[in-house]
Design an enzyme around this catalytic site. Structure first.
Site, PDB file in Angstrom:
ATOM      1  N   ILE A 139      -2.232 -46.133 -18.668  1.00  0.00           N
ATOM      2  CA  ILE A 139      -2.637 -45.736 -17.323  1.00  0.00           C
ATOM      3  C   ILE A 139      -1.414 -45.493 -16.444  1.00  0.00           C
ATOM      4  O   ILE A 139      -0.448 -46.247 -16.496  1.00  0.00           O
ATOM      5  CB  ILE A 139      -3.569 -46.809 -16.702  1.00  0.00           C
ATOM      6  CG1 ILE A 139      -4.169 -46.319 -15.396  1.00  0.00           C
ATOM      7  CG2 ILE A 139      -2.876 -48.144 -16.537  1.00  0.00           C
ATOM      8  CD1 ILE A 139      -5.397 -47.122 -14.965  1.00  0.00           C
ATOM      9  N   ASP A 141      -0.513 -44.527 -12.333  1.00  0.00           N
ATOM     10  CA  ASP A 141      -1.063 -44.321 -10.989  1.00  0.00           C
ATOM     11  C   ASP A 141       0.005 -43.777 -10.057  1.00  0.00           C
ATOM     12  O   ASP A 141       0.203 -42.573  -9.983  1.00  0.00           O
ATOM     13  CB  ASP A 141      -1.746 -45.590 -10.451  1.00  0.00           C
ATOM     14  CG  ASP A 141      -0.978 -46.859 -10.748  1.00  0.00           C
ATOM     15  OD1 ASP A 141       0.259 -46.863 -10.655  1.00  0.00           O
ATOM     16  OD2 ASP A 141      -1.630 -47.869 -11.056  1.00  0.00           O
ATOM     17  N   GLY A 143       3.127 -43.989 -10.409  1.00  0.00           N
ATOM     18  CA  GLY A 143       4.242 -43.500 -11.216  1.00  0.00           C
ATOM     19  C   GLY A 143       5.505 -44.318 -11.099  1.00  0.00           C
ATOM     20  O   GLY A 143       6.512 -44.002 -11.735  1.00  0.00           O
ATOM     21  N   LYS A 144       5.491 -45.393 -10.300  1.00  0.00           N
ATOM     22  CA  LYS A 144       6.698 -46.209 -10.156  1.00  0.00           C
ATOM     23  C   LYS A 144       7.152 -46.763 -11.502  1.00  0.00           C
ATOM     24  O   LYS A 144       8.339 -46.727 -11.831  1.00  0.00           O
ATOM     25  CB  LYS A 144       6.439 -47.354  -9.170  1.00  0.00           C
ATOM     26  CG  LYS A 144       6.284 -46.923  -7.730  1.00  0.00           C
ATOM     27  CD  LYS A 144       6.121 -48.118  -6.806  1.00  0.00           C
ATOM     28  CE  LYS A 144       4.844 -48.874  -7.072  1.00  0.00           C
ATOM     29  NZ  LYS A 144       4.621 -49.982  -6.102  1.00  0.00           N
ATOM     30  N   ASP A 197      -6.455 -54.612 -19.524  1.00  0.00           N
ATOM     31  CA  ASP A 197      -6.877 -55.968 -19.231  1.00  0.00           C
ATOM     32  C   ASP A 197      -6.915 -56.270 -17.743  1.00  0.00           C
ATOM     33  O   ASP A 197      -6.430 -55.514 -16.908  1.00  0.00           O
ATOM     34  CB  ASP A 197      -5.917 -56.960 -19.897  1.00  0.00           C
ATOM     35  CG  ASP A 197      -4.592 -57.069 -19.139  1.00  0.00           C
ATOM     36  OD1 ASP A 197      -4.203 -58.192 -18.760  1.00  0.00           O
ATOM     37  OD2 ASP A 197      -3.933 -56.028 -18.916  1.00  0.00           O
TER      38      ASP A 197
END
Length: 221
Positions: A139, A141, A143-144, A197
């Site tokens: 996943i 998000d 991008g950090k 998780d």
């Protein structure tokens, strides 16, 4: 839609509620802990197979690729993706040899991304030098995390680097441009299952599911 657009994933709308739990099987002990089946396992597998086709086409000029699997959440996605690549190779005149290595990152506490990125285990990725690299992440998000990992990987001078993400979240400053192959673009929901998780729970779910408030409270640290 062109091939580049198709590689950017199946878009799930903001109001997509998922499927009723009654339609699928799942571990009974999670009955009160999940709200819905967001993406069924069969759909996940079919999309992962399609991503394998894209990767085979894009790496056609390479005899082998180095797959860097981001643990822990990416292990099922990576295993299935590599298996589909192998199957496609066995059924065509172009076999793409895959070598899989693992790196573990930690940036979440409960359901929130933190500013601190931890690379757990060996940070020495010198085996990537001169290789064609595919980073496999469950996943992405903001991008950090991925930006930090890409910066780290580039210091070892690979030949090329591409990123496969099972999920990309629609969040402010979303990192879609960092991900070359996307399974699904989803709203900013916290999903679990398929090795994703919540504080080490729910990895045993085959489907991607939306965690309930009860589940968040039960397994909160």
């Amino acid at each position: 839609m062109d091939s580049a657009g198709m590689k950017k994933g199946i878009v799930l709308k903001d109001d997509w509620p998922g499927y009723s739990l009654d339609l699928f099987t799942y571990p009974e002990h999670y009955h009160e802990d999940i709200e819905s089946v967001y993406i069924p396992h069969g759909i996940i597998m079919n999309r992962v197979e399609r991503l394998a086709h894209y990767i085979m086409d894009d790496f056609a000029d390479n005899n082998n690729i180095m797959v860097l699997c981001v643990l822990k959440g990416g292990y099922k996605f990576c295993a299935d993706l590599v298996e589909f690549i192998k199957v496609l190779g066995r059924n065509s005149n172009k076999y793409l040899e895959t070598r899989v290595e693992f790196i573990r990152l930690k940036s979440y506490l409960n359901d929130q991304s933190t500013e601190q990125l931890q690379i757990i285990g060996s940070g020495d990725l010198s085996f990537l030098r001169g290789k064609s690299v595919l980073i496999v992440e469950a996943i992405v998000d903001t991008g950090k995390t991925m930006k930090a990992l890409l910066k780290h990987v580039e210091t070892f001078e690979p030949k090329m680097v591409k990123v496969a993400g099972l999920l990309v979240k629609r969040v402010p400053n979303m990192a879609e441009s960092l991900t070359d192959y996307v399974g699904f673009e989803i709203p900013n929901h916290f999903v679990v299952g398929y090795a994703l998780d919540y504080n080490e729970y729910f990895r045993d779910l085959n489907h991607l599911c939306v965690i309930s408030k009860t589940g968040k409270m039960k397994y909160k640290v």
